[in-house]
Scaffold this active site. Sequence first.
Site, PDB file in Angstrom:
ATOM      1  N   GLU A  37       3.850  -5.626   7.279  1.00  0.00           N
ATOM      2  CA  GLU A  37       3.275  -4.541   7.831  1.00  0.00           C
ATOM      3  C   GLU A  37       3.907  -4.648   9.268  1.00  0.00           C
ATOM      4  O   GLU A  37       3.721  -3.707   9.851  1.00  0.00           O
ATOM      5  CB  GLU A  37       1.691  -4.907   8.026  1.00  0.00           C
ATOM      6  CG  GLU A  37       1.015  -4.699   6.460  1.00  0.00           C
ATOM      7  CD  GLU A  37       1.025  -5.911   5.712  1.00  0.00           C
ATOM      8  OE1 GLU A  37       0.209  -5.912   4.847  1.00  0.00           O
ATOM      9  OE2 GLU A  37       1.705  -6.947   6.117  1.00  0.00           O
ATOM     10  N   ALA A  82       0.882  -1.265  -0.042  1.00  0.00           N
ATOM     11  CA  ALA A  82       0.062  -0.114   0.049  1.00  0.00           C
ATOM     12  C   ALA A  82       1.018   1.424  -0.090  1.00  0.00           C
ATOM     13  O   ALA A  82       2.050   1.140   0.448  1.00  0.00           O
ATOM     14  CB  ALA A  82      -1.019  -0.081   1.108  1.00  0.00           C
TER      15      ALA A  82
END
Length: 321
Positions: free
Chosen positions: A195, A129
């Site tokens: 992440e 992202a």
Amino acid sequence: EEGCGGRRTCRGQGSRDAADVKALKYRRRCEMASVFAQLPRLFVTGRVFVTNRVCSRLLSGKQFEHIVVDKRGEKENVGLIRLNRPKALNALCDGLMNDLSEALDELEGDESIGAIVVTGSDKAFAAGADIKEMERLGFKDVYRGSFLGNWDRLSRTAKPVIAAVNGFALGGGCEVAMMCDIIYAGEKAQFGQPEILLGTIPGSGGTQRLTRAIGKSKAMEMILTGDRLSAHEAQQAGLVSKVYPVDQVVEEAVKLGEKIAGLSQIAVAMAKEAVNGSQELTLSQGCHFEKLLFYSSFATNDRKEGMKAFTEKRKANFTNS
């Protein structure tokens, strides 16, 4: 003002008498009926798939900002979506995901398309992202704004979707690949959910789909450490179906799409729905669901044609009916 079907209608003419108003309303209803007559409906297991030729024609010439859409295959029956943010290694942003969603709507509404391939560049399928887009957000922004709420559009696509992965498929990129039905990878592809290295966790299905794909222990190790899988490791773990040289991945994915697109699209939709059901249902529920779909196939012309062609030792001519 231009109305449905390109006819000229007028609004705000207070002098029009009641008969004229009634006639105008009737004409509009006829025009709308003409439009809806162009929307064939395919009833499969209680779900309605709508093919909108009108919308398909309107969108066919659209130029997207973050993706490139094309048709591939000898019969041009495979839709190809290429993520196209090269300077950002195809980092996923809202703009790109909105483009992807709109392109999927178009391809789903195109009767000539039987399968869809999603790919990126040789360097990156999608490197994750867009951190610059997320960095400024707070809890209230993401929670009340339902951040990433529309990012699962791929997982809701009725037609089969094949991911052709080269380079990085990390974070959101790995999640997007896992939303597809089948993953083909180039030899240099890398998969991961890093992440945790940013002080957060996957937010678009990574903890759920990765665990279902490769098992709890391996998924837990990857998610808790940010470690990556190579293409061959991903294949051995069951995340990837096949591994090809970098310059052949998209071509092979398109070939697979052509093979699927040449079959009964009703049966393909049923088969996809049954397999996806296995991820949500118990074994007994899944077997019952499968049997219902199997029974439903006996209401189609394609099932009759397929079995007749088999007994007559010839190739079936499916009509998707």
